[in-house]
Design a protein around this motif. Sequence first.
Motif, mmCIF file in Angstrom:
data_model
loop_
_atom_site.group_PDB
_atom_site.id
_atom_site.type_symbol
_atom_site.label_atom_id
_atom_site.label_comp_id
_atom_site.label_asym_id
_atom_site.label_seq_id
_atom_site.Cartn_x
_atom_site.Cartn_y
_atom_site.Cartn_z
ATOM 1 N N ILE A 272 5.272 -0.371 2.557
ATOM 2 C CA ILE A 272 4.364 -1.288 3.263
ATOM 3 C C ILE A 272 5.112 -2.546 3.687
ATOM 4 C CG2 ILE A 272 2.287 -2.714 3.019
ATOM 5 C CD1 ILE A 272 1.106 -0.523 1.308
ATOM 6 N N ASN B 274 7.649 6.821 5.450
ATOM 7 C CA ASN B 274 7.917 5.454 5.912
ATOM 8 C C ASN B 274 8.794 4.726 4.896
ATOM 9 O OD1 ASN B 274 6.322 4.227 3.912
ATOM 10 N ND2 ASN B 274 4.523 4.092 5.227
ATOM 11 N N GLY C 265 8.942 -2.202 1.290
ATOM 12 C CA GLY C 265 8.880 -2.474 2.726
ATOM 13 C C GLY C 265 9.750 -3.610 3.213
ATOM 14 N N THR D 197 0.974 8.953 3.224
ATOM 15 C CA THR D 197 2.254 8.307 3.525
ATOM 16 C C THR D 197 3.185 8.406 2.326
ATOM 17 O OG1 THR D 197 1.194 6.208 3.047
ATOM 18 C CG2 THR D 197 1.487 6.739 5.350
ATOM 19 N N GLN E 97 -5.399 -2.685 6.115
ATOM 20 C CA GLN E 97 -4.472 -2.267 5.057
ATOM 21 C C GLN E 97 -3.688 -3.434 4.500
ATOM 22 O OE1 GLN E 97 -1.504 0.846 5.832
ATOM 23 N NE2 GLN E 97 -2.263 1.741 3.956
ATOM 24 N N TYR E 98 -3.630 -3.490 3.177
ATOM 25 C CA TYR E 98 -2.808 -4.518 2.534
ATOM 26 C C TYR E 98 -2.396 -4.045 1.154
ATOM 27 C CZ TYR E 98 -7.604 -5.529 1.172
ATOM 28 O OH TYR E 98 -8.886 -5.398 0.770
ATOM 29 N N ALA E 99 -1.369 -4.707 0.621
ATOM 30 C CA ALA E 99 -0.855 -4.336 -0.701
ATOM 31 C C ALA E 99 -0.863 -5.567 -1.599
ATOM 32 C CB ALA E 99 0.575 -3.820 -0.546
ATOM 33 N N HIS F 194 6.156 1.794 8.695
ATOM 34 C CA HIS F 194 4.794 1.692 8.164
ATOM 35 C C HIS F 194 3.843 1.159 9.237
ATOM 36 C CE1 HIS F 194 1.627 -0.926 6.456
ATOM 37 N NE2 HIS F 194 1.328 0.193 5.835
ATOM 38 N N PRO G 70 6.436 6.770 0.808
ATOM 39 C CA PRO G 70 7.340 5.631 0.980
ATOM 40 C C PRO G 70 8.749 5.878 0.423
ATOM 41 C CG PRO G 70 5.819 5.221 -0.835
ATOM 42 C CD PRO G 70 5.556 6.620 -0.352
ATOM 43 N N LEU H 192 0.182 -8.245 5.312
ATOM 44 C CA LEU H 192 0.069 -6.991 4.565
ATOM 45 C C LEU H 192 -0.007 -7.179 3.058
ATOM 46 C CD1 LEU H 192 2.622 -4.879 6.608
ATOM 47 C CD2 LEU H 192 0.230 -4.288 6.278
ATOM 48 N N TYR H 193 0.580 -8.284 2.573
ATOM 49 C CA TYR H 193 0.650 -8.485 1.118
ATOM 50 C C TYR H 193 -0.292 -9.593 0.672
ATOM 51 C CZ TYR H 193 4.564 -5.300 0.667
ATOM 52 O OH TYR H 193 5.339 -4.169 0.658
ATOM 53 N N LEU I 164 0.837 3.223 10.716
ATOM 54 C CA LEU I 164 -0.502 2.675 10.507
ATOM 55 C C LEU I 164 -1.268 2.625 11.836
ATOM 56 C CD1 LEU I 164 -2.449 1.055 8.559
ATOM 57 C CD2 LEU I 164 -1.229 -0.994 9.276
#
Length: 328
Positions: free
Chosen positions: A160, A157, A72, A181, A325-327, A165, A183, A103-104, A169
């Motif tokens: 993330i 997308n 992302g 999704t 949402q998070y990664a 994205h 990526p 997000l992270y 989202l």
Amino acid sequence: MKILQTALSAVAATAFALGSTAAFAYPDKPVTIVVPFAAGGPTDKVARDLAEAMRGPLGNQPIVIENVGGAGGTLGAARVAKAANDGHTLLLHHIGLATAPALYRSLSFKPLEDFEFAGMINEVPMTLIGRSTLPANNYAELSKWLNDNKGKINLANAGIGAASHLCGLLFQQAVQIDMATIPYKGTGPAMTDLLGGQVDLMCDQTTNTTSQIESGKVKAFAVTTSKRLTTPALRALPTLDEAGVKGFNVSVWHGLYAPKGTPKAVVDKVNAALKTALKDPEFVKRQEALGAVIVTDARTNGADHKKFVEAEIAKWAPVIRAAGQYAD
Ligand code: ASP
């Protein structure tokens, strides 16, 4: 390494301050602009147009585009955060710089601390588009198709943290339909798969979608901004808000950054070259034809752009948290 770079840049800054010339003339070799997405996509297009327009103001040194796609946009940003801080490696990034912290869980760079802000470039609306074989020709028909095909829909997308994205989202959350999704390293390659019918939908900048919409190779359902667009090919498209997705408003901005500790005199020179480029009629014409709005206000100043990014981080964090949402 970073300590050595900082020491060197302090020497460079002193030399600039004293008016020393040859040793610290900038740029004295090709400048690399890192694009944190794949070639052929919208961020890449902005960077290539900008590179052409900044080359003259930067003493005709070649400006090389390096595409560092993946995760992302965070891999490319991390690459520049750790690069030599002499102004020969710059980052051209977008709204993802402001959404990544929310997000992270762990990010290897800090957007506000690891960069010198050279200034903002443009704002670009997005469009919700689909493969040409979708059995829907407007947003109302798409909405019905989405409801009839729950569990089978996929959405491309750029990973993330990408604008595609974020847009996807918020769209899924608004229509209450989960989509698978897919990526990519950028929406350039994602577009190739959308054209081939391998994916159903994508939300992407008009700088990537306008020509495909114009030639009928993809179906366009709506624009993501609160107002309709004036670009001839996109004028007829409703806003998502008008189409029933109330309050939807996402627009992608792009900016230019140097690694932290780049001497002020160098950042000032990059900023001056950027400002000249933003007035280059060829650059403006090419960008505007693709729906981009060139920034002409104080946000083209580094300090003002930094304040803007700070506000964007604060704006998007609660929205992203609410979307849950998070990664890693
Ligand atoms: N438009 C993409 C995104 O942020 C990235 C790209 O330029 O390829 O979703």
